[in-house]
Design a protein around this motif. Structure first.
Motif, short mmCIF file in Angstrom:
data_model
loop_
_atom_site.label_atom_id
_atom_site.label_comp_id
_atom_site.label_asym_id
_atom_site.label_seq_id
_atom_site.Cartn_x
_atom_site.Cartn_y
_atom_site.Cartn_z
N ASP A 189 63.96 37.11 22.44
CA ASP A 189 63.75 37.15 20.99
C ASP A 189 62.29 37.34 20.59
O ASP A 189 61.99 37.89 19.54
N VAL A 190 61.39 36.82 21.42
CA VAL A 190 59.96 36.80 21.02
C VAL A 190 59.11 37.41 22.13
O VAL A 190 59.29 37.08 23.31
N LYS A 191 58.19 38.25 21.74
CA LYS A 191 57.22 38.77 22.73
C LYS A 191 56.17 37.70 22.98
O LYS A 191 55.64 37.11 22.03
N GLY A 192 55.87 37.45 24.25
CA GLY A 192 54.86 36.45 24.60
C GLY A 192 53.45 37.02 24.46
O GLY A 192 53.22 38.08 23.87
N ASP A 193 52.49 36.29 25.02
CA ASP A 193 51.09 36.76 25.00
C ASP A 193 50.94 38.02 25.84
O ASP A 193 51.79 38.34 26.69
N TRP A 194 49.83 38.74 25.63
CA TRP A 194 49.49 39.86 26.49
C TRP A 194 49.10 39.33 27.86
O TRP A 194 48.78 38.15 28.01
N LYS A 195 49.12 40.21 28.86
CA LYS A 195 48.73 39.77 30.21
C LYS A 195 47.24 39.42 30.22
O LYS A 195 46.43 40.15 29.63
N PRO A 196 46.87 38.33 30.90
CA PRO A 196 45.47 37.88 30.86
C PRO A 196 44.51 38.85 31.56
O PRO A 196 44.88 39.58 32.48
N LEU A 197 43.26 38.82 31.10
CA LEU A 197 42.15 39.45 31.80
C LEU A 197 41.40 38.34 32.53
O LEU A 197 41.10 37.30 31.94
N VAL A 198 41.12 38.55 33.81
CA VAL A 198 40.40 37.53 34.61
C VAL A 198 39.09 38.13 35.10
O VAL A 198 39.08 39.20 35.73
N PHE A 199 37.98 37.45 34.80
CA PHE A 199 36.66 37.86 35.29
C PHE A 199 36.14 36.74 36.19
O PHE A 199 35.93 35.62 35.73
N LEU A 200 35.94 37.08 37.46
CA LEU A 200 35.61 36.07 38.46
C LEU A 200 34.24 36.41 39.07
O LEU A 200 34.02 37.55 39.46
N MET A 201 33.34 35.44 39.09
CA MET A 201 32.00 35.71 39.62
C MET A 201 31.63 34.68 40.68
O MET A 201 31.79 33.48 40.48
N THR A 202 31.15 35.17 41.84
CA THR A 202 30.71 34.25 42.90
C THR A 202 29.49 34.83 43.60
O THR A 202 29.31 36.05 43.67
N ASP A 203 28.66 33.93 44.13
CA ASP A 203 27.46 34.39 44.85
C ASP A 203 27.52 34.04 46.33
O ASP A 203 26.55 34.20 47.05
N GLY A 204 28.68 33.50 46.78
CA GLY A 204 28.71 33.02 48.17
C GLY A 204 30.06 33.19 48.84
O GLY A 204 30.90 33.96 48.43
N ILE A 205 30.24 32.42 49.90
CA ILE A 205 31.44 32.48 50.74
C ILE A 205 32.25 31.20 50.48
O ILE A 205 31.66 30.12 50.35
N PRO A 206 33.59 31.29 50.42
CA PRO A 206 34.40 30.09 50.19
C PRO A 206 34.14 29.01 51.25
O PRO A 206 33.95 29.32 52.43
N THR A 207 34.15 27.76 50.80
CA THR A 207 34.02 26.64 51.74
C THR A 207 35.35 25.89 51.87
O THR A 207 35.40 24.81 52.44
N ASP A 208 36.43 26.46 51.30
CA ASP A 208 37.75 25.83 51.45
C ASP A 208 38.73 26.86 52.02
O ASP A 208 38.37 28.01 52.26
#
Length: 212
Positions: free
Chosen positions: A102-121
Motif C-alpha cells: 500500500d505504501v512506498k517506503g524510503d528511498w534506498k540509502p546512500l552510504v559514505f564510508l571513510m577510513t585511513d587505516g586497516i581493520p583491527t577486528d
C-alpha cells in the motif's frame, strides 16, 4: 514523505587524531550547512552519523537536516571496521521504512564510508550483514596511504582515494559528498529516480581519485 537516508560512516581511530579529525568535523559541518541551502535536499535528505574506533557507535540517528546537531567527535583507539559495517546494517534495518503493497517506503540509502587505516577486528562478519542490506550506492573513501584499497573494493565497487588525510583534501571530499547528496535528492524530487552508480554523481574534485 519518502526520505533519502544518508549514512556517514567515519573512522575516528587514533591515527585520525590532530589535523585529520578536525578536518572531518569541519567537513561534516560544511556538508550539513551546504545541504540546508538546497531545497531538494531539505525536503528529502535525512542524515545519520556513525563513527568507529575501538567500537562503533551511531552518534546521530537518521535526522532531518534542520534538526541535525553536530556531536562531539574525538579520535582514539583501534579500527573496528566490521563493527561499523554491522552497525550500518542494523541501523538501516531499524530506521529505513520498507515498501509495503500500500505504501512506498524510503528511498534506498546512500552510504559514505571513510577510513585511513586497516581493520583491527574480524571485519568479514560485518561485511555479510552490510551486503545483505538494500543500499542505493556505497562510496568508500581511503584517506591517505594507510588505508587498504583492495579491502574497500570487497565492500563496494565505488572506491575513491585521497593522497593525504590533510584538511584541504578531506574538505574537498566532504564538498563532493554534499554535491552527491544534492544530486540524489534532485533526481528523486524531479524524476522519482534513485542514483544507481558513480557515473550519476557529480565528477569528484582533483583531490579525490576514483580507484578503478
Amino acid at each position: 514523505m519518502r526520505r533519502l537516508p544518508v549514512y556517514l560512516v567515519l573512522d575516528t581511530s587514533g591515527s585520525m587524531s590532530g589535523e585529520p579529525i578536525e578536518a572531518v568535523k569541519n567537513g561534516v559541518q560544511v556538508l550539513i550547512s551546504t545541504l540546508r541551502q538546497d531545497p531538494y535536499a531539505l525536503e528529502t535528505a535525512f542524515i545519520s552519523l556513525i563513527t568507529f574506533d575501538s567500537d562503533a557507535r551511531q552518534l546521530v540517528p537518521l535526522t532531518d537536516l534542520s534538526s541535525f546537531q553536530m556531536p562531539e567527535i574525538k579520535a582514539a583507539g583501534g579500527t573496528s571496521f566490521g563493527a561499523a559495517l554491522q552497525l550500518v546494517a542494523d541501523s538501516i534495518s531499524r530506521e529505513v521504512a520498507k515498501s509495503t503493497p500500500d505504501v512506498k517506503g524510503d528511498w534506498k540509502p546512500l552510504v559514505f564510508l571513510m577510513t585511513d587505516g586497516i581493520p583491527t577486528d574480524q571485519w568479514q562478519s560485518g561485511l555479510n550483514a552490510f551486503q545483505n542490506s538494500k543500499i542505493g550506492i556505497t562510496v568508500a573513501c581511503a584517506a591517505g596511504s594507510g588505508a587498504d584499497v583492495s579491502l574497500l573494493k570487497q565492500i563496494t565497487n565505488t572506491v575513491v582515494a585521497l593522497d593525504t588525510a590533510d584538511a584541504a583534501t578531506i574538505k574537498a571530499f566532504f564538498k563532493w559528498v554534499s554535491a552527491s547528496v544534492s544530486t540524489g535528492s534532485q533526481k528523486i524530487e524531479s524524476g522519482g529516480k534513485e542514483v544507481a552508480g558513480l557515473n550519476e554523481l557529480p565528477p569528484p574534485p582533483p583531490e579525490v581519485n576514483i580507484v578503478v
